[in-house]
Design a protein around this motif. Structure first.
Motif, PDB file in Angstrom:
ATOM      1  N   ASP A  32       0.818  -1.231   0.000  1.00 59.44           N
ATOM      2  CA  ASP A  32       0.000   0.000   0.000  1.00 59.44           C
ATOM      3  C   ASP A  32       0.849   1.277   0.000  1.00 59.44           C
ATOM      4  O   ASP A  32       0.339   2.360   0.279  1.00 59.44           O
ATOM      5  CB  ASP A  32      -0.986   0.036   1.174  1.00 59.44           C
ATOM      6  CG  ASP A  32      -1.988  -1.114   1.116  1.00 59.44           C
ATOM      7  OD1 ASP A  32      -2.325  -1.519  -0.013  1.00 59.44           O
ATOM      8  OD2 ASP A  32      -2.417  -1.589   2.175  1.00 59.44           O
ATOM      9  N   GLN A  33       2.167   1.149  -0.296  1.00 56.64           N
ATOM     10  CA  GLN A  33       3.013   2.334  -0.420  1.00 56.64           C
ATOM     11  C   GLN A  33       3.757   2.285  -1.762  1.00 56.64           C
ATOM     12  O   GLN A  33       3.983   1.208  -2.319  1.00 56.64           O
ATOM     13  CB  GLN A  33       4.025   2.415   0.733  1.00 56.64           C
ATOM     14  CG  GLN A  33       3.392   2.663   2.092  1.00 56.64           C
ATOM     15  CD  GLN A  33       4.431   2.934   3.158  1.00 56.64           C
ATOM     16  OE1 GLN A  33       5.581   3.279   2.878  1.00 56.64           O
ATOM     17  NE2 GLN A  33       4.031   2.788   4.421  1.00 56.64           N
ATOM     18  N   PRO A  45       2.331   6.306   1.415  1.00 57.48           N
ATOM     19  CA  PRO A  45       1.016   5.794   1.012  1.00 57.48           C
ATOM     20  C   PRO A  45       0.507   6.510  -0.234  1.00 57.48           C
ATOM     21  O   PRO A  45       0.820   7.665  -0.454  1.00 57.48           O
ATOM     22  CB  PRO A  45       0.134   6.077   2.219  1.00 57.48           C
ATOM     23  CG  PRO A  45       1.079   6.238   3.377  1.00 57.48           C
ATOM     24  CD  PRO A  45       2.324   6.848   2.786  1.00 57.48           C
TER      25      PRO A  45
END
Length: 309
Positions: free
Chosen positions: A276-277, A309
């Motif tokens: 998620d980054q 993020p």
């Protein structure tokens, strides 16, 4: 809309409101409307199914038309990359899209680019694919020479493992490593490794390997010289001595990043951001093909790259 769909049925006994109770008249309208809409939806579904079937019904000949030597995958209906090269081979060509080091591909991505299915001995005579990498897609150094041999080319330092993309068209071949070379480099000390590459040390079972030195776990050799950009933690000290190589971590290049678990197989994009980054920043930091994964040699020397993020 309902009224327009019911126009063809106007004048039938069912639609004489003056002769039927309101409830029966309403039921007739509902019945005919349901009938019409059901058939419209069914026709649309059939069209969608036909489109999907046509997209998936790709023949083996069409795969080989786009990439010579390829064929359709038996599980193509469940795959995005619906074509494949034979086992022990991979897609290769001069175009960047042909240089994925994978046997699987989407024909629409490589059509007309001159890609073909190639094997390791097509690039370097006597070489073979590395057995442990067959199921590891897009590995960089996926080919190898026999034990005791190294890939020999005019413009590259000899090494046993190699990336077929870098050696294609170079007329390379696997040549036996001279016995004198094996003897003089049979063992090295800690100081030899650390002098050649700061932060490195000798391997515990170095007599089994050509690359006698190693960087710490989760680190790799890196520097501005080409020989320092192997995306590996292992190296031959005599090959990199005096080139300014050093042992680096992914987080030294991009803050917050870490090494990929399959990086021991020398994948090109050795490092990654956490789930998620993605890599963010200015310049090269924002122009990666896949913003989560990156090649440390590409971002080396940049400042301000971070996993965010």
């Amino acid at each position: 809309l309902v009224q327009s769909l019911l126009l063809p049925f106007k004048g039938t006994p069912c639609f004489q409101p003056s002769q039927l109770p309101v409830s029966v008249y309403t039921m007739c309208k509902i019945f005919f409307a349901t009938f019409i809409f059901t058939n419209i939806a069914r026709a649309g579904a059939m069209r969608d199914t036909t489109n999907v079937t046509e997209a998936k019904a790709l023949g083996g000949d069409e795969c080989s038309t786009h990439v010579v030597g390829s064929e359709k995958r038996s599980s193509h209906e469940q795959q995005t990359e619906i074509c494949k090269c034979p086992e022990d081979s991979f897609i290769l060509g001069n175009h960047k899209k042909c240089q994925t080091n994978s046997r699987y591909f989407n024909p629409a991505d490589v059509s007309g680019l001159g890609c073909a299915c190639k094997r390791c001995p097509d690039i370097v005579a006597m070489s073979t694919i590395r057995e442990e990498l067959k199921k590891s897609p897009r590995v960089s150094e996926m080919c190898k020479c026999p034990n005791g041999y190294s890939a020999k080319c005019s413009s590259f330092a000899p090494r046993r493992y190699f990336d077929p993309v870098k050696l294609m068209g170079k007329d390379c071949r696997c040549q036996e490593v001279p016995t004198t070379t094996l003897t003089t480099t049979a063992t090295v000390g800690h100081n030899t490794c650390a002098t050649a590459v700061p932060g490195s040390t000798k391997r515990t079972q170095q007599e089994k390997y050509t690359e006698k030195c190693k960087c710490p776990e989760d680190a790799f050799i890196l520097g501005s010289a080409r020989k320092c950009q192997t995306n590996s933690r292992y190296f031959i000290p005599t090959e990199v001595s005096g080139l300014g190589c050093a042992c680096k971590l992914c987080s030294d290049i991009v803050a917050g990043s870490l090494m990929r678990k399959d990086s021991k197989f020398r994948v090109a994009e050795t490092c990654k951001c956490p789930t998620d980054q993605t890599v963010k920043g200015e310049g090269k930091c924002s122009s990666l093909r896949n913003p989560r994964y990156f090649d440390p040699s590409v971002l080396m020397g940049t400042t301000g790259c971070k996993c965010l993020p």
